[in-house]
Design a protein around this motif. Structure first.
Motif, PDB file in Angstrom:
ATOM      1  N   ALA A 188      -5.193 -20.897  23.087  1.00 59.16           N
ATOM      2  CA  ALA A 188      -6.210 -19.882  23.252  1.00 59.16           C
ATOM      3  C   ALA A 188      -7.492 -20.649  23.636  1.00 59.16           C
ATOM      4  CB  ALA A 188      -6.512 -18.887  22.426  1.00 59.16           C
ATOM      5  N   ARG A 189      -7.896 -21.762  22.717  1.00 60.90           N
ATOM      6  CA  ARG A 189      -9.190 -22.417  23.142  1.00 60.90           C
ATOM      7  C   ARG A 189      -9.065 -23.076  24.497  1.00 60.90           C
ATOM      8  NH1 ARG A 189      -9.993 -24.877  18.152  1.00 60.90           N
ATOM      9  NH2 ARG A 189     -11.784 -23.852  17.008  1.00 60.90           N
ATOM     10  N   VAL A 190      -7.723 -23.882  24.785  1.00 57.14           N
ATOM     11  CA  VAL A 190      -7.490 -24.374  26.046  1.00 57.14           C
ATOM     12  C   VAL A 190      -8.006 -23.455  27.463  1.00 57.14           C
ATOM     13  CG1 VAL A 190      -5.855 -25.734  27.481  1.00 57.14           C
ATOM     14  CG2 VAL A 190      -6.298 -26.330  25.224  1.00 57.14           C
ATOM     15  N   CYS A 191      -7.422 -22.357  27.028  1.00 61.70           N
ATOM     16  CA  CYS A 191      -7.403 -21.106  28.230  1.00 61.70           C
ATOM     17  C   CYS A 191      -8.874 -20.884  28.427  1.00 61.70           C
ATOM     18  CB  CYS A 191      -6.645 -20.034  27.787  1.00 61.70           C
ATOM     19  SG  CYS A 191      -4.819 -20.271  27.635  1.00 61.70           S
ATOM     20  N   GLY A 192      -9.760 -20.939  27.515  1.00 62.40           N
ATOM     21  CA  GLY A 192     -11.022 -20.817  27.629  1.00 62.40           C
ATOM     22  C   GLY A 192     -11.510 -19.603  26.853  1.00 62.40           C
TER      23      GLY A 192
END
Lengths: 259, 323, 298
Positions: free
Chosen positions: C192-196
Motif C-alpha cells: 500500500a505504501r509503494v502504491c502511494g
C-alpha cells in the motif's frame, strides 16, 4: 522391503471428494533411493504421511502398504509408536517448526534414544554426540545445550537429520528438506544425505518439486501430478528420455545453459 | 543511464536495551554501487542476509537509514521527503515475494488493482479507473469477471498476476521484482517469468529482478549482480557471468545448482561452513570464512573493486594477484 | 516417537478451497446462533413489551405491595416494596442496562481502536509514550474516579456512560495495538505504501478493517463487563436515579427483599444472566467465525 500397492487417499468435504493420491504403487529395496517429484497438490506429501500413519482421521485410505512383512495400514497407534522414529523416520521441510523451540537440542535428541532404545542418559548422550559428528556439526557438545532458534537453517536441518537417524531406521522419508535452505547450504545437505546413506545403507524416499535435487540423490523417480503417477523410471532414463509431456515441461523449466 | 546507485549503505536500528539507551545500528548493505540502463534488467542474486531486499526497499524510499546516493534520471531518491515521493511512485513500482500476503485479504481483486490509481491518479473518474483495471487484468492473463473475488480464492500464480497488474496499472518506468517467483511452483514460475518478459518488451520497462535462484535470474536478466552479506561480490552481464565467473562465490553458486543433466557434482566445489550472521560479519573480505581459495590478506582488509572489462567487475584478491 | 512432531496437513488441501463465509461458520456454532436470536428477542422485549403492560415503571399500586406474580391484575412478575410492577421495571431496567452497555462499548471501541491503531502504526517513541499513558490510567482507581465524577456533576445517565467508557477503552487499545504491530509488517501494508497510499488512509482502510475481527470478539466480551460495572455502581448507589432503574438497582433491592419477595430478585437476575450468557456465546461464535487459519488458507 517396502511394497505399496494401489494406494489411494481421498477426502470428502461437503459434497466434494478430493483424491489426494490415486492408485500409487511402487517397491523399494534396502539401500535404494526413490524420488517423488511433483508440484503442490500432487499428493507427494500425503504419500509420506500415509507411510507414517499420520494422515488425518477423515482420510479414506484404500490399498496396501507392506513394510518388512507388516501391513502398515492396519497398525494400531501403539504399534505405530514403535515403528515411527525407529524403523521409519522422517525429516521435514522447515526445521524451525519441526523442532520444539522450548527444549534444548540435547534434550530432544537424547529423549528419542531413551524412548526407543531404553538407553541410560550417559549412553544416549554419547550416541547423540557421535551422530552430531556424523552430520558434520562442528562443536557438538556446545550444540547440545543450545536452543533451535540459536542455530542457523542449515544447522537445524542437520540436527533434524541426526534426530531421524539416531535409531538407525531402515527407511528414511525426506519431505522437501532442502527447499527452505539457501542454495549452497542445500548442496551441502544433499552431499551429506548421500554420504549417510552410503554409510547406513538405509532406503530413502525423497520428495521434492525440484528435479535437479532428485537427480543428485535418487536412483528411481516418480513424477506425480494431482495424485496420479504420470511417469516412473530410473533417474538416468528419465532425464535422457522423458516420456510424458508433463515431465518434459518440468525439465524444460530447469533452464540452464551448459557450462 | 536511468538508475544510478553510488556508495549505498543501509542500516537497521537494533533493539534497544531500554528506552533511554543509545541507538545502535546493523550495517546491512555496505558501499554498493551499480547502474541500470533504460529497458534493461538487472538481476540481483544472493543468499539470506545478503541485503538484496534491503536494496529493493531503499530504491522505493522505504529505508529511513541510509547513506549514499540513488539517482533516478534527475531525481535524488536518497533525499526525497514523503511529499516528493508521491509523483515518483507513478514511475517506480514493486512486485512482492509472497503473492497472497501482498494483497489485503479484505479487498476484492478489483480494489487491490485499483488502489494505486486511487492514490496516484485521483483525477480519473470511477468509470475510467474500472476500465483500466479490466484492461490490465486481461493483459496479465486474468479474466475481468474475477474482479469481485477475494485473494484467498486464488492460487499463488493468479495472486502474483494480480500483484503484477497492480504494479503496472500506473504505467511505471522502473519495476522492482523482489523474488516474485520464489513462492510458486516450477511450471507457474516459468509462466510468470514469461509474462514479465513480454510486459517488459511491450512497456519498455527497466527492471530489477531479485532472486536467490541463478537459474531464474539467468532467464530474465541482462546484467547480474552477486551479493553476499551486504557486499557486492561480482557484477557482470549475463553471458560473462555464466561462462567466465571470476569470483569464488559466484562459481560456488553455479556449482550448487542441482543440475539434472550432470548429477555427479564434484564435492570439492562445494562451500563448507554456514553463512555468517550479518550482525557479526567477518573481518576483511566477508567471504573468507567459506572461500576455498582463502589467503592471509583476505582476513585483514576487504579487496577493492576491479573492472575486468566494461561488462564485468569484481572484488577478490585472486584477481588482483593475477593482474 | 514423542519427539516427532505431527504434521498438520491443512496445506495439502489447497485444491479444496473453503469458500464458506464468516457468517456460515458462525451459523455452525449452534450456541452462538441461539444466543444471537435470544439477544434479539430480549432487546425487542425491553423495547416493545412495556407498551403492552397496563402498568408503568413508576406508578405505585397501593393495594398490591409485595404481591406475588399473578396473571389477573396485570402484575405478571409481581410488585416490589412500593407496589411498582416488577415486569415493567425489569424491562425498563433492561433498556437502561443495555443502553449503557452499548454506548459504553461504542465509546470503548471508537477511542480504543483509534488510539491503539495510531500508537501501533506510528511506533517508536510516540507508541511508547501513548502506551505509558494507558498504563498510568490503568493504575488509577476506577471507583475513585467514578465517585468523583458523580459527586461533582450529579448522577446523570450520560455521566455513567462517560465514566464506564473512559475505563473500558484501555483494554481495547492494547489489543488493537498488538494486532496493529503484527499487521504493520505484513507485505500488503508495504504494498500500500509503494502504491502511494498515505499513512492515515493505510490505517483507516487497511489496518482497522483487519482488526475488526478481534475487535468484534472483544466487544462482545466487554459488554458483559460493562453491564456488571454499571450494576456494581448502581449497587453502590452511584448509578441511575430513582424512579428510573437498571438491572443492577433491581438486583440490589431484590437481594434485600429476597426472603420476603423472591420475584423482585429472580426476574431481573434471570434477564441479566441471560444477556451475559448470550454475549459470551456470541463472542465465542465470532472467534470461530473469524478464525485466521481458515481465512489464510489458499
Amino acid at each position: 522391503m517396502l511394497k505399496v500397492s494401489d494406494l489411494s487417499i481421498a477426502y470428502t468435504h461437503q459434497e466434494h471428494t478430493l483424491r489426494a493420491v490415486d492408485q500409487l504403487s511402487f517397491e523399494l529395496q534396502a539401500g535404494e533411493t526413490l524420488g517423488i517429484v511433483g508440484e503442490s497438490g500432487s499428493g507427494k506429501s500425503q504419500t509420506l504421511l500415509a507411510l507414517l500413519g499420520l494422515l488425518r482421521k477423515n482420510a479414506q485410505i484404500q490399498g496396501e502398504i507392506v513394510f518388512q512383512g507388516k501391513a502398515l495400514l492396519q497398525q494400531t497407534e501403539k504399534q505405530w509408536q514403535q515403528i515411527r522414529g525407529k524403523e521409519i523416520s522422517m525429516i521435514f521441510q522447515d526445521p524451525m517448526t519441526a523442532l520444539n523451540p522450548y527444549l534444548t537440542i540435547g534434550t530432544q535428541l537424547i529423549e528419542v534414544l531413551q524412548h526407543h532404545e531404553q538407553l541410560s542418559y550417559a549412553a544416549a548422550k554419547a550416541r547423540t554426540l557421535d551422530m552430531l559428528d556424523q552430520v558434520q556439526i562442528a562443536t557438538p557438545k556446545t550444540r547440545l545445550t543450545q536452543y533451535p532458534h540459536e542455530c542457523s537453517g542449515g544447522m537445524r536441518q542437520r540436527i533434524m537429520i541426526a534426530m531421524a537417524l539416531l535409531c538407525k531406521p531402515t527407511l528414511l522419508l525426506a519431505d522437501e528438506p532442502t527447499t527452505a535452505l539457501d542454495v549452497t547450504i542445500a548442496a551441502q545437505i544433499i552431499a551429506l544425505l548421500k554420504e549417510l546413506q552410503r554409510q547406513h545403507q538405509m532406503a530413502i524416499i525423497f520428495v521434492s518439486h525440484n528435479l535437479g535435487v532428485v537427480a543428485q540423490l535418487c536412483q528411481k523417480v516418480h513424477v506425480m501430478y494431482q495424485g496420479k503417477v504420470l511417469e516412473q523410471a530410473k533417474t538416468s532414463e528419465l532425464f535422457k528420455h522423458p516420456q510424458h509431456a508433463y515431465t518434459k515441461r518440468l525439465l524444460a523449466a530447469l533452464y540452464r545453459e551448459d557450462r | 543511464m536511468s538508475l544510478r546507485v553510488q556508495s549505498l549503505n543501509i542500516y537497521y536500528p537494533m533493539q534497544k536495551q531500554h528506552m533511554f539507551a543509545k541507538e545502535t545500528y546493523m550495517h546491512a548493505v555496505k558501499d554498493l554501487s551499480f547502474s541500470v540502463e533504460t529497458g534493461q534488467t538487472l538481476g540481483i542474486v544472493g543468499e539470506s542476509g545478503c541485503g538484496k531486499s534491503s536494496v529493493a526497499r531503499a530504491l522505493l524510499g522505504l529505508q529511513p537509514h541510509l547513506t549514499g546516493e540513488i539517482w533516478w534520471h534527475q531525481h535524488a531518491l536518497h533525499d526525497c521527503s514523503d511529499q516528493q515521493w508521491m509523483p515518483l511512485r507513478r514511475d517506480i513500482q514493486m512486485i512482492f515475494q509472497d503473492p497472497l500476503a501482498s494483497l489485503d485479504p479484505r479487498f476484492t481483486i478489483e480494489q487491490c488493482i485499483q488502489e494505486p490509481l486511487n492514490a496516484l491518479y485521483p483525477e480519473l473518474t470511477q468509470i475510467q479507473k474500472q476500465h483500466r483495471v479490466e484492461k490490465m487484468m486481461q493483459r496479465v492473463g486474468l479474466s475481468p469477471e474475477l474482479k469481485h473475488r477475494y485473494p484467498h480464492e486464488f492460487s499463488g500464480g493468479q495472486c502474483q498476476r494480480v500483484g503484477i497488474a497492480r504494479a503496472l496499472i500506473v504505467e511505471p518506468k522502473l519495476l522492482i521484482c523482489d523474488e516474485p517467483v520464489s513462492a510458486l511452483d516450477v511450471l507457474i514460475q516459468a509462466q510468470i517469468i514469461q509474462l514479465l518478459k513480454e510486459l517488459q518488451q511491450a512497456l519498455n520497462l527497466t527492471m530489477i529482478f531479485i532472486s536467490h535462484d541463478l537459474n531464474v535470474i539467468g532467464q530474465i536478466s541482462n546484467q547480474i549482480m552477486v551479493m553476499y552479506l551486504g557486499r557486492l561480490m561480482e557484477w557482470a552481464d549475463k553471458t560473462t557471468l555464466q561462462t567466465q565467473a571470476k569470483h569464488p562465490y559466484t562459481q560456488a553458486l553455479w556449482n550448487a545448482i542441482p543440475n539434472p543433466f550432470q548429477p555427479q557434482r564434484k564435492t570439492c566445489t562445494l562451500l563448507y561452513g554456514e553463512i555468517p550472521s550479518i550482525l557479526t560479519p567477518p573481518s576483511g573480505c566477508v567471504f573468507h570464512t567459506r572461500c576455498p581459495y582463502v589467503m592471509p590478506q583476505c582476513k585483514i582488509s576487504p579487496p577493492s573493486y576491479v573492472s575486468l572489462s566494461s561488462t564485468q567487475k569484481t572484488a577478490c584478491y585472486l584477481i588482483t594477484q593475477d593482474k | 516417537m514423542r519427539g516427532l512432531i505431527r504434521v498438520f496437513g491443512m496445506d495439502h488441501m489447497s485444491n479444496l478451497r473453503n469458500s464458506s463465509t464468516a457468517w456460515q461458520r458462525f451459523k455452525k456454532h449452534k450456541a452462538a446462533l441461539f444466543s444471537l436470536y435470544l439477544l434479539g428477542v430480549l432487546i425487542t422485549a425491553v423495547l416493545v413489551l412495556p407498551e403492552f403492560s397496563p402498568h408503568t415503571y413508576e406508578t405505585t399500586d397501593w393495594g398490591a405491595i409485595f404481591s406475588a406474580p399473578t396473571w389477573n391484575n396485570g402484575h405478571w412478575f409481581g410488585t416490589d416494596e412500593l407496589g411498582r410492577d416488577v415486569f415493567v421495571r425489569t424491562l425498563i431496567g433492561g433498556r437502561v442496562s443495555i443502553l449503557v452497555a452499548l454506548l459504553a462499548s461504542t465509546v470503548s471501541v471508537v477511542i480504543g481502536v483509534s488510539y491503539g491503531a495510531l500508537a501501533g502504526f506510528i511506533g517508536g517513541r510516540v507508541d511508547q509514550w501513548m502506551m505509558r499513558w494507558v498504563d498510568i490510567l490503568y493504575s488509577l482507581p476506577f471507583m475513585f474516579f467514578a465517585i468523583l465524577l458523580m459527586t461533582f456533576f450529579g448522577r446523570h445517565l450520560s455521566l455513567l456512560f462517560i465514566a464506564i467508557g473512559a475505563i473500558s477503552w484501555l483494554d481495547m487499545s492494547r489489543i488493537v495495538r498488538g494486532q496493529t504491530l503484527s499487521l504493520k509488517h505484513k507485505e500488503f501494508i508495504e504494498a500500500a505504501r509503494v502504491c502511494g497510499v498515505r499513512t492515515p488512509q493505510i490505517i483507516w482502510r487497511h489496518i482497522v478493517p483487519n482488526t475488526l475481527g478481534i475487535v468484534a470478539i472483544y466487544t462482545t466480551l466487554t459488554i458483559p463487563s460493562v453491564i456488571l460495572t454499571e450494576s456494581f455502581l448502581s449497587f453502590l448507589g452511584l448509578g441511575v436515579q430513582e424512579p428510573l432503574t437498571s438491572w443492577g438497582v433491581l438486583i440490589n433491592q431484590g437481594a434485600q427483599n429476597m426472603s420476603v419477595a423472591w420475584w423482585t430478585l429472580i426476574f431481573p437476575a434471570v434477564f441479566l444472566i441471560s444477556t451475559l450468557y448470550c454475549c459470551h456465546f456470541i463472542g465465542d461464535g465470532l472467534r470461530d467465525a473469524f478464525d485466521p487459519k481458515d481465512n489464510a488458507s489458499c
